[in-house]
Design an enzyme around this catalytic site. Structure first.
Site, PDB file in Angstrom:
ATOM      1  N   HIS A   1       0.871  -1.182   0.000  1.00  0.00           N
ATOM      2  CA  HIS A   1       0.000   0.000   0.000  1.00  0.00           C
ATOM      3  C   HIS A   1       0.899   1.219   0.000  1.00  0.00           C
ATOM      4  O   HIS A   1       2.113   1.096   0.212  1.00  0.00           O
ATOM      5  CB  HIS A   1      -0.880  -0.009   1.247  1.00  0.00           C
ATOM      6  CG  HIS A   1      -0.072   0.082   2.507  1.00  0.00           C
ATOM      7  ND1 HIS A   1       0.453  -1.033   3.133  1.00  0.00           N
ATOM      8  CD2 HIS A   1       0.371   1.140   3.222  1.00  0.00           C
ATOM      9  CE1 HIS A   1       1.160  -0.659   4.186  1.00  0.00           C
ATOM     10  NE2 HIS A   1       1.138   0.663   4.264  1.00  0.00           N
TER      11      HIS A   1
ATOM     12  N   HIS B   1       5.940   6.304  -0.605  1.00  0.00           N
ATOM     13  CA  HIS B   1       6.684   5.071  -0.881  1.00  0.00           C
ATOM     14  C   HIS B   1       5.812   3.864  -0.594  1.00  0.00           C
ATOM     15  O   HIS B   1       4.843   3.961   0.168  1.00  0.00           O
ATOM     16  CB  HIS B   1       7.963   5.016  -0.040  1.00  0.00           C
ATOM     17  CG  HIS B   1       7.707   4.962   1.437  1.00  0.00           C
ATOM     18  ND1 HIS B   1       7.510   6.093   2.204  1.00  0.00           N
ATOM     19  CD2 HIS B   1       7.565   3.916   2.281  1.00  0.00           C
ATOM     20  CE1 HIS B   1       7.281   5.744   3.451  1.00  0.00           C
ATOM     21  NE2 HIS B   1       7.296   4.415   3.528  1.00  0.00           N
TER      22      HIS B   1
HETATM   23  P1  ATP Z   1       4.994  -3.051  11.832  1.00  0.00           P
HETATM   24  O1  ATP Z   1       4.801  -1.831  12.694  1.00  0.00           O
HETATM   25  O2  ATP Z   1       4.612  -4.333  12.523  1.00  0.00           O
HETATM   26  O3  ATP Z   1       6.325  -3.114  11.181  1.00  0.00           O
HETATM   27  P2  ATP Z   1       3.526  -1.615   9.863  1.00  0.00           P
HETATM   28  O4  ATP Z   1       4.465  -0.500  10.185  1.00  0.00           O
HETATM   29  O5  ATP Z   1       3.327  -1.932   8.442  1.00  0.00           O
HETATM   30  O6  ATP Z   1       3.918  -2.936  10.628  1.00  0.00           O
HETATM   31  P3  ATP Z   1       1.693   0.035  11.237  1.00  0.00           P
HETATM   32  O7  ATP Z   1       2.758   0.402  12.208  1.00  0.00           O
HETATM   33  O8  ATP Z   1       0.311  -0.168  11.769  1.00  0.00           O
HETATM   34  O9  ATP Z   1       2.087  -1.294  10.478  1.00  0.00           O
HETATM   35  O10 ATP Z   1       1.674   1.144  10.110  1.00  0.00           O
HETATM   36  C1  ATP Z   1       0.679   1.198   9.113  1.00  0.00           C
HETATM   37  C2  ATP Z   1       1.172   2.091   7.995  1.00  0.00           C
HETATM   38  O11 ATP Z   1       1.432   3.399   8.507  1.00  0.00           O
HETATM   39  C3  ATP Z   1       2.510   1.638   7.383  1.00  0.00           C
HETATM   40  O12 ATP Z   1       2.527   2.026   6.027  1.00  0.00           O
HETATM   41  C4  ATP Z   1       3.536   2.424   8.139  1.00  0.00           C
HETATM   42  O13 ATP Z   1       4.694   2.645   7.373  1.00  0.00           O
HETATM   43  C5  ATP Z   1       2.808   3.733   8.377  1.00  0.00           C
HETATM   44  N1  ATP Z   1       3.254   4.350   9.617  1.00  0.00           N
HETATM   45  C6  ATP Z   1       3.354   3.758  10.825  1.00  0.00           C
HETATM   46  N2  ATP Z   1       3.751   4.623  11.768  1.00  0.00           N
HETATM   47  C7  ATP Z   1       3.926   5.808  11.149  1.00  0.00           C
HETATM   48  C8  ATP Z   1       4.316   7.102  11.579  1.00  0.00           C
HETATM   49  N3  ATP Z   1       4.625   7.356  12.835  1.00  0.00           N
HETATM   50  N4  ATP Z   1       4.389   8.076  10.650  1.00  0.00           N
HETATM   51  C9  ATP Z   1       4.080   7.847   9.376  1.00  0.00           C
HETATM   52  N5  ATP Z   1       3.684   6.652   8.900  1.00  0.00           N
HETATM   53  C10 ATP Z   1       3.611   5.637   9.770  1.00  0.00           C
END
Ligand code: ATP
Ligand code: MG
Length: 179
Positions: free
Chosen positions: A37, A121
């Site tokens: 995504h 990205h």
């Molecule tokens: P994991 O945390 O287990 O590695 P993930 O990062 O894909 O998995 P989430 O942390 O729920 O899952 O994040 C969901 C989406 O939001 C992902 O695309 C992640 O890169 C983005 N994301 C997460 N935290 C942030 C943040 N603090 N700022 C911007 N984007 C974020």
């Protein structure tokens, strides 16, 4: 609390093509085809009771549909400190306009403004322990990477379900763009 974010989806064909970049020998967690995504706004934990107003507000956004072209691979935050391997996209104005509109609407609702600049990205892998030299070699090998343009006709509200072996993303709502 629901862990929410707003993102674009990718066509199935594109997701499978991104998956072929996978290097299984790395100490990394590669995204599976159903995980790809492009995040427009991370909301974080949100009270379930706030979901209706969030959906109502996002539904008011009027932005045109557009085409997106994945092009180039990048290491984030930097090739010297690679934590995430991702595909970039051509930086077209419509994408940035949509992101800015979403940002404006969620800040109106009381969400804290995003402090970091928008770096669109598609995450391919979370790198655990991959040497910067190996990542640089990978980026060099794939320096001409691109995929066909695909139509973006909607953005989505996702709920993220975190699991030790990787997150599962569930679409809660689809917001169509203007065609
Ligand atoms: P994991 O945390 O287990 O590695 P993930 O990062 O894909 O998995 P989430 O942390 O729920 O899952 O994040 C969901 C989406 O939001 C992902 O695309 C992640 O890169 C983005 N994301 C997460 N935290 C942030 C943040 N603090 N700022 C911007 N984007 C974020
Ligand atoms: Mg995360």
């Amino acid at each position: 609390m629901l862990r929410l974010f707003i993102a674009l989806d990718l066509p199935e064909d594109h997701r499978h093509q991104l998956y072929t970049l996978r290097n299984p020998s790395w100490k990394a967690r590669w995204a599976t085809p159903n995980q790809f995504h492009l995040t427009l706004r991370f909301l974080g934990p949100v009270e379930e009771a706030r979901l209706p107003e969030l959906i109502q507000t996002l539904a008011r956004i009027e932005a045109p549909a557009f085409e997106l072209t994945p092009r180039g691979l990048i290491a984030l935050p930097s090739p010297a400190r690679p934590r995430v391997l991702a595909a970039a996209v051509d930086p077209i104005p419509e994408l940035h306009t949509l992101q800015a509109e979403i940002e404006r609407h969620v800040v109106d609702l009381g969400f804290t403004p995003e402090a970091r600049p928008f770096r669109p990205h598609i995450t391919l892998a979370r790198l655990k322990q991959v040497p910067a030299t190996a990542v640089r070699a990978f980026l060099q090998r794939h320096r001409n990477f691109s995929l066909a343009p695909f139509p973006v006709q909607a953005f989505y509200l996702y709920e993220s379900h975190l699991h030790p072996d990787g997150a599962r993303y569930e679409i809660l709502h689809r917001f169509p763009l203007q065609r």
